[in-house]
Design an enzyme around this catalytic site. Structure first.
Site, PDB file in Angstrom:
ATOM      1  N   ASP A  88       0.840  -1.204   0.000  1.00 41.51           N
ATOM      2  CA  ASP A  88       0.000   0.000   0.000  1.00 41.51           C
ATOM      3  C   ASP A  88       0.880   1.260   0.000  1.00 41.51           C
ATOM      4  OD1 ASP A  88       0.958  -0.156   2.553  1.00 41.51           O
ATOM      5  OD2 ASP A  88      -0.986   0.118   3.548  1.00 41.51           O
ATOM      6  N   SER A  89       2.224   1.061   0.044  1.00 40.27           N
ATOM      7  CA  SER A  89       3.143   2.187  -0.173  1.00 40.27           C
ATOM      8  C   SER A  89       2.906   2.805  -1.546  1.00 40.27           C
ATOM      9  CB  SER A  89       4.598   1.711  -0.044  1.00 40.27           C
ATOM     10  OG  SER A  89       4.807   0.540  -0.803  1.00 40.27           O
ATOM     11  N   ASP A 127      -1.091  -6.196  -0.328  1.00 42.74           N
ATOM     12  CA  ASP A 127      -1.425  -5.571   0.962  1.00 42.74           C
ATOM     13  C   ASP A 127      -2.935  -5.348   1.090  1.00 42.74           C
ATOM     14  OD1 ASP A 127       0.368  -4.945   2.966  1.00 42.74           O
ATOM     15  OD2 ASP A 127       1.152  -3.169   1.943  1.00 42.74           O
ATOM     16  N   LYS A 157      -0.998  -9.457   2.769  1.00 39.19           N
ATOM     17  CA  LYS A 157      -0.285  -8.985   3.964  1.00 39.19           C
ATOM     18  C   LYS A 157      -1.225  -8.059   4.719  1.00 39.19           C
ATOM     19  CE  LYS A 157       3.196  -5.806   3.821  1.00 39.19           C
ATOM     20  NZ  LYS A 157       2.630  -4.713   4.635  1.00 39.19           N
ATOM     21  N   GLU A 159      -1.367  -5.479   8.405  1.00 38.20           N
ATOM     22  CA  GLU A 159      -0.535  -4.820   9.424  1.00 38.20           C
ATOM     23  C   GLU A 159      -1.126  -4.999  10.815  1.00 38.20           C
ATOM     24  OE1 GLU A 159       0.307  -0.704   8.618  1.00 38.20           O
ATOM     25  OE2 GLU A 159       1.071  -1.129   6.602  1.00 38.20           O
ATOM     26  N   GLU A 227       9.276  -3.921  10.594  1.00 35.87           N
ATOM     27  CA  GLU A 227       9.618  -2.617  10.008  1.00 35.87           C
ATOM     28  C   GLU A 227      10.136  -1.655  11.081  1.00 35.87           C
ATOM     29  OE1 GLU A 227       6.778  -0.934   7.291  1.00 35.87           O
ATOM     30  OE2 GLU A 227       7.846   0.980   7.165  1.00 35.87           O
TER      31      GLU A 227
HETATM   32  O1  KIV Z   1       3.515  -1.168   1.662  1.00 42.64           O
HETATM   33  C1  KIV Z   1       4.690  -1.543   1.669  1.00 42.64           C
HETATM   34  O2  KIV Z   1       5.469  -1.271   0.762  1.00 42.64           O
HETATM   35  C2  KIV Z   1       5.133  -2.308   2.824  1.00 42.64           C
HETATM   36  C3  KIV Z   1       6.604  -2.587   2.917  1.00 42.64           C
HETATM   37  C4  KIV Z   1       7.295  -1.383   3.363  1.00 42.64           C
HETATM   38  C5  KIV Z   1       6.872  -3.750   3.783  1.00 42.64           C
HETATM   39  O3  KIV Z   1       4.363  -2.668   3.625  1.00 42.64           O
END
Ligand code: KIV
Length: 387
Positions: A88-89, A127, A157, A159, A227
């Site tokens: 989600d970055s 994510d 993934k 969080e 992280e």
């Molecule tokens: O969203 C992302 O890119 C991440 C990584 C920094 C692990 O969660």
């Protein structure tokens, strides 16, 4: 793979066409799997959880990089990266937001699909974006299902490690979806963390990192991202867990590492750059500088008329066709257009003879006699003349 017993016994009795049909069917059955799954898979090439487990067992570090579109996915695949994370970055490095919070599930799905088209070998992890899994386990499962079904990912993934998050992770795993956990700095929680702050810097926080990672393992996660935590804390988590830890800003004692694509390539050259590139990131290239240089050069060449030159004006038209074309233009009352056509064609002829005289490029033209013998027109060759 040999013929199965039932075919060996009866193959002499089968008509050749029936046997061929059986063989064709067999060639599509992936080895060592019960069902083929949604994508054509080569079990020897595609990275699976089994591969990751084997790597981890051998102590080989796992490589993870984020990707958000087809080209970045192809690059990761070509480089042999193990896991491709559609993070989600994307909200920050692709969409230009200050945080990861604004990206929607539909936006994430577009990124996931593009990545799935480009990365055929890496394990694909998508994510769960903020606001799409926190309300209930049902909501979390529904979102995870969409990431796999509509996004073409292999795993998700999520969080955090609160009790409800652990329950959600368990529910997703029970739904048959592999889950990667994420602890330490969890950017979706900046509201409660008070910003992008490293975690695990005091006893309570360090213990929480390890306990949360253990709880995610217990919930069935296949790995956990750590992280922005101090290296000794990451080492403790890595030692306590049976599943691999994937570090980002967490030092060298993890089972693998992850970096954001744009950060590791040194790609961001805009005002947000300083804000979004973390100090733990090593820039393996300065791709942003290369991009800027190319764009400035392009702008200058278009402005001074040197692009496109003959080498980049490939489409030809014969002298006969050009004459016919000009008389059609005249019939349509487009005399000015016909004159521009003639002028452009003449200009190109002159240019070509100039080039033929030129020793440096003359050789390549002589090596391609069809270029010299065909009367060429490159419609946008001399922009000034056509205007
Ligand atoms: O969203 C992302 O890119 C991440 C990584 C920094 C692990 O969660």
């Amino acid at each position: 793979m040999g013929l199965p017993a039932y075919l060996i016994k009866s193959s002499s009795a089968l008509k050749p066409t029936t046997l061929l049909r059986h063989l064709r069917f067999m060639s599509n059955v992936p080895e060592n799997t019960v069902y083929g799954g949604p994508k054509p898979q080569n079990p020897h090439q595609r990275v699976t959880l089994t591969h990751l487990k084997q790597k981890h067992k051998k102590g080989d570090p796992i490589t993870v990089v984020t990707a958000y579109d087809y080209p970045s996915a192809v690059h990761l695949d070509t480089a042999g990266i193990d896991v491709c994370l559609v993070g989600d970055s994307a909200a920050m490095v692709v969409h230009g937001h200050d945080t990861t919070l604004p990206i929607s599930l539909d936006e994430m799905l577009v990124h996931c699909r593009a990545v799935a088209r480009g990365a055929k070998r890496p394990l694909l992890v998508g994510d769960l974006p903020f606001g799409t899994y926190e309300s209930s386990s049902n909501q979390a499962v529904d979102t995870a299902v969409r990431i796999l079904k509509e996004g073409g990912m292999d795993a998700i993934k999520l969080e955090g490690g609160s009790a409800s998050r652990i329950t959600a992770a368990k529910a997703i795993v029970e739904a048959g979806i592999a889950v990667m956990g994420h602890v330490g700095l969890t950017p979706q929680a900046i509201s409660v963390l008070g910003g992008f702050r490293p975690q695990g810097k005091n006893i309570a926080s360090a213990v929480k990192v390890v306990e949360t990672a253990l709880a995610l393992q217990e919930a069935g996660c296949f790995s956990v991202v750590l992280e922005c935590v101090p290296a000794p804390v990451a080492a403790a988590a890595t030692s306590a867990l049976k599943i691999p830890t994937i570090g980002i800003g967490a030092g060298p004692f993890c089972s693998g590492q992850v970096l954001v694509y744009h950060d590791l390539l040194g790609m961001m050259q805009h005002p947000n750059h300083a804000k979004v590139t973390p100090k733990f990131c090593k820039q393996y290239a300065h791709v942003g500088d290369v991009i800027n240089k190319a764009l400035v050069e392009y702008k200058e060449e278009v402005a001074n008329g040197s692009f496109p030159g003959p080498a980049h004006s490939p489409y030809k038209i014969s002298e006969t066709e050009i004459n016919g074309f000009m008389s059609e233009l005249q019939k349509l009352g487009l005399d000015k257009a016909a004159a521009s056509t003639a002028a452009a064609a003449e200009k190109i002829k002159i240019k070509k003879s100039e080039i033929t005289e030129d020793q440096s490029v003359g050789a390549s033209l002589k090596a391609k006699p069809e270029i010299a013998s065909t009367f060429e027109i490159k419609m946008r060759f001399e922009g000034k003349l056509l205007r």
